[in-house]
Design a protein around this motif. Structure first.
Motif, PDB file in Angstrom:
ATOM      1  N   ARG A 172       0.730  -1.359   0.297  1.00 32.80           N
ATOM      2  CA  ARG A 172      -0.191  -0.226  -0.333  1.00 32.80           C
ATOM      3  C   ARG A 172       1.142   1.506  -0.286  1.00 32.80           C
ATOM      4  O   ARG A 172       1.859   1.740   0.590  1.00 32.80           O
ATOM      5  CB  ARG A 172      -0.899   0.029   1.149  1.00 32.80           C
ATOM      6  CG  ARG A 172      -1.785  -0.959   1.136  1.00 32.80           C
ATOM      7  CD  ARG A 172      -3.017   0.058  -0.109  1.00 32.80           C
ATOM      8  NE  ARG A 172      -4.308  -1.183  -0.053  1.00 32.80           N
ATOM      9  CZ  ARG A 172      -5.124  -1.303   0.475  1.00 32.80           C
ATOM     10  NH1 ARG A 172      -5.900  -0.021   0.958  1.00 32.80           N
ATOM     11  NH2 ARG A 172      -6.473  -1.666   0.179  1.00 32.80           N
ATOM     12  N   ARG A 180       2.009   2.367  -2.883  1.00 32.92           N
ATOM     13  CA  ARG A 180       3.657   2.130  -3.788  1.00 32.92           C
ATOM     14  C   ARG A 180       1.820   1.157  -4.888  1.00 32.92           C
ATOM     15  O   ARG A 180       1.059   0.811  -4.722  1.00 32.92           O
ATOM     16  CB  ARG A 180       4.152   1.239  -3.737  1.00 32.92           C
ATOM     17  CG  ARG A 180       5.325   1.749  -3.002  1.00 32.92           C
ATOM     18  CD  ARG A 180       7.022   0.916  -2.655  1.00 32.92           C
ATOM     19  NE  ARG A 180       5.594   0.437  -1.440  1.00 32.92           N
ATOM     20  CZ  ARG A 180       6.726  -0.377  -1.036  1.00 32.92           C
ATOM     21  NH1 ARG A 180       7.997  -1.016  -1.478  1.00 32.92           N
ATOM     22  NH2 ARG A 180       6.013  -1.607   0.187  1.00 32.92           N
ATOM     23  N   HIS A 181       2.055   1.658  -5.986  1.00 27.85           N
ATOM     24  CA  HIS A 181       1.901   0.964  -7.263  1.00 27.85           C
ATOM     25  C   HIS A 181       2.552  -0.371  -7.259  1.00 27.85           C
ATOM     26  O   HIS A 181       3.488  -0.958  -6.757  1.00 27.85           O
ATOM     27  CB  HIS A 181       2.496   1.729  -9.140  1.00 27.85           C
ATOM     28  CG  HIS A 181       1.355   3.126  -9.090  1.00 27.85           C
ATOM     29  ND1 HIS A 181       0.453   3.038  -9.314  1.00 27.85           N
ATOM     30  CD2 HIS A 181       2.593   4.678  -8.802  1.00 27.85           C
ATOM     31  CE1 HIS A 181       0.285   4.572  -9.047  1.00 27.85           C
ATOM     32  NE2 HIS A 181       1.280   5.101  -9.095  1.00 27.85           N
ATOM     33  N   THR A 182       1.869  -1.666  -8.053  1.00 28.46           N
ATOM     34  CA  THR A 182       2.157  -2.082  -7.533  1.00 28.46           C
ATOM     35  C   THR A 182       1.234  -3.792  -8.596  1.00 28.46           C
ATOM     36  O   THR A 182       0.839  -3.687  -9.543  1.00 28.46           O
ATOM     37  CB  THR A 182       1.348  -3.016  -6.327  1.00 28.46           C
ATOM     38  OG1 THR A 182       1.583  -2.234  -5.285  1.00 28.46           O
ATOM     39  CG2 THR A 182       2.701  -4.841  -6.328  1.00 28.46           C
ATOM     40  N   VAL A 183       2.683  -4.142  -9.427  1.00 26.56           N
ATOM     41  CA  VAL A 183       2.404  -5.296 -10.720  1.00 26.56           C
ATOM     42  C   VAL A 183       2.279  -6.125 -10.291  1.00 26.56           C
ATOM     43  O   VAL A 183       3.722  -6.509  -9.713  1.00 26.56           O
ATOM     44  CB  VAL A 183       3.492  -4.443 -12.275  1.00 26.56           C
ATOM     45  CG1 VAL A 183       3.450  -5.769 -13.035  1.00 26.56           C
ATOM     46  CG2 VAL A 183       3.778  -3.391 -12.787  1.00 26.56           C
ATOM     47  N   TYR A 241       6.622   1.517  -9.189  1.00 28.61           N
ATOM     48  CA  TYR A 241       6.186   0.184  -9.502  1.00 28.61           C
ATOM     49  C   TYR A 241       7.021  -0.996  -9.150  1.00 28.61           C
ATOM     50  O   TYR A 241       8.131  -0.524  -8.795  1.00 28.61           O
ATOM     51  CB  TYR A 241       5.928   0.003 -10.628  1.00 28.61           C
ATOM     52  CG  TYR A 241       5.054   1.099 -11.278  1.00 28.61           C
ATOM     53  CD1 TYR A 241       2.967   0.940 -11.350  1.00 28.61           C
ATOM     54  CD2 TYR A 241       5.103   2.066 -11.467  1.00 28.61           C
ATOM     55  CE1 TYR A 241       2.337   1.277 -12.043  1.00 28.61           C
ATOM     56  CE2 TYR A 241       4.262   2.678 -12.228  1.00 28.61           C
ATOM     57  CZ  TYR A 241       2.804   2.452 -12.728  1.00 28.61           C
ATOM     58  OH  TYR A 241       2.033   3.697 -13.265  1.00 28.61           O
ATOM     59  N   VAL A 280      -2.225  -3.819 -12.603  1.00 28.10           N
ATOM     60  CA  VAL A 280      -1.596  -2.908 -12.385  1.00 28.10           C
ATOM     61  C   VAL A 280      -2.553  -2.256 -11.186  1.00 28.10           C
ATOM     62  O   VAL A 280      -3.598  -2.187 -10.478  1.00 28.10           O
ATOM     63  CB  VAL A 280      -1.542  -1.982 -12.458  1.00 28.10           C
ATOM     64  CG1 VAL A 280      -0.016  -1.341 -12.249  1.00 28.10           C
ATOM     65  CG2 VAL A 280      -0.125  -2.448 -14.227  1.00 28.10           C
ATOM     66  N   ARG A 323      -3.054   0.724  -7.684  1.00 29.25           N
ATOM     67  CA  ARG A 323      -2.585   1.284  -7.583  1.00 29.25           C
ATOM     68  C   ARG A 323      -2.652   1.431  -5.663  1.00 29.25           C
ATOM     69  O   ARG A 323      -3.167   0.479  -4.881  1.00 29.25           O
ATOM     70  CB  ARG A 323      -3.935   2.682  -7.335  1.00 29.25           C
ATOM     71  CG  ARG A 323      -4.402   2.573  -9.226  1.00 29.25           C
ATOM     72  CD  ARG A 323      -5.396   4.038  -8.702  1.00 29.25           C
ATOM     73  NE  ARG A 323      -6.557   4.192  -7.642  1.00 29.25           N
ATOM     74  CZ  ARG A 323      -7.805   3.879  -8.148  1.00 29.25           C
ATOM     75  NH1 ARG A 323      -7.843   4.591  -9.500  1.00 29.25           N
ATOM     76  NH2 ARG A 323      -8.512   4.491  -6.915  1.00 29.25           N
ATOM     77  N   PRO A 324      -1.427   3.030  -5.305  1.00 27.07           N
ATOM     78  CA  PRO A 324      -1.436   3.384  -3.981  1.00 27.07           C
ATOM     79  C   PRO A 324      -2.479   2.723  -2.658  1.00 27.07           C
ATOM     80  O   PRO A 324      -2.183   2.055  -1.958  1.00 27.07           O
ATOM     81  CB  PRO A 324      -0.432   4.155  -4.025  1.00 27.07           C
ATOM     82  CG  PRO A 324      -0.197   4.922  -5.146  1.00 27.07           C
ATOM     83  CD  PRO A 324      -1.022   3.675  -6.130  1.00 27.07           C
ATOM     84  N   THR A 360      -5.657  -0.266 -11.512  1.00 25.66           N
ATOM     85  CA  THR A 360      -5.301   0.374 -13.101  1.00 25.66           C
ATOM     86  C   THR A 360      -5.573   0.342 -14.045  1.00 25.66           C
ATOM     87  O   THR A 360      -6.137   1.112 -14.647  1.00 25.66           O
ATOM     88  CB  THR A 360      -4.368   1.017 -12.436  1.00 25.66           C
ATOM     89  OG1 THR A 360      -4.130   2.198 -11.265  1.00 25.66           O
ATOM     90  CG2 THR A 360      -3.931   2.094 -14.043  1.00 25.66           C
ATOM     91  N   LEU A 365       1.163   1.835 -19.250  1.00 33.70           N
ATOM     92  CA  LEU A 365       1.572   2.646 -18.329  1.00 33.70           C
ATOM     93  C   LEU A 365       2.311   4.004 -18.458  1.00 33.70           C
ATOM     94  O   LEU A 365       2.167   5.014 -17.580  1.00 33.70           O
ATOM     95  CB  LEU A 365       2.262   1.978 -17.104  1.00 33.70           C
ATOM     96  CG  LEU A 365       1.797   0.704 -16.725  1.00 33.70           C
ATOM     97  CD1 LEU A 365       2.585   0.037 -15.797  1.00 33.70           C
ATOM     98  CD2 LEU A 365       0.483   0.883 -15.708  1.00 33.70           C
TER      99      LEU A 365
END
Length: 157
Positions: free
Chosen positions: A30, A32-35, A66, A126, A128-129, A134, A153
């Protein structure tokens, strides 16, 4: 099988062991963007290509904020050997009962050489934080997927 995720959906939380046996949860990312990408089997040609593409793009992804998590049904020991053999520095997570893949609609009917069976559907989500989706891509190709993801992205031209 759950419906495929779409942008705006809450990403299902999970807790899975990584290649070292440590527990990793989506909530740990949480802020951070995470793939989160799902792949069928470690150390197979397509999955190796895809993992190495993520490895080679990791600096650019992290510079843009990311993180990357790879998830497969493989046992921890196989993930550890795969990560070591390919120099993978992002977490590979073990989902042997494919419960997380099912929650992400990345497990289902597949067809290969005229045969129909249940299996992992190569997919990327993907997050989002704030934990919302996303981007959700299903039935992606192993080769060229990371480059397309970077374009989608807006991280590459």
């Amino acid at each position: 099988m759950p419906e495929r995720l779409v942008p705006g959906d809450e990403a299902p939380d999970f807790r899975l062991p990584d290649a070292a046996g440590n527990e990793v949860a989506l909530r740990d990312f949480r802020g951070r963007h995470t793939v989160v990408y799902f792949y069928p089997a470690a150390a197979t040609p397509g999955c190796t290509k895809q993992a190495c593409d993520f490895r080679d793009s990791l600096t650019a992804l992290q510079a843009a904020g990311y993180e990357v998590l790879g998830i497969s049904p493989d046992p921890v020991a196989k993930l550890a050997a795969f990560a070591a053999a390919e120099g993978l520095t992002f977490p590979l997570l073990s989902d042997p009962d494919h419960a997380v893949a099912e929650a992400y609609a990345a497990w289902g009917e597949k067809k290969n050489y005229g045969r129909t069976y249940e299996g992992l559907i190569r997919s990327t989500v993907v997050v989002r934080p704030d934990g919302k989706v996303t981007l959700a891509q299903y039935n992606v190709r192993a080769t060229g997927h990371v480059a397309k993801l970077l374009r989608d992205l807006q991280l590459a031209g």
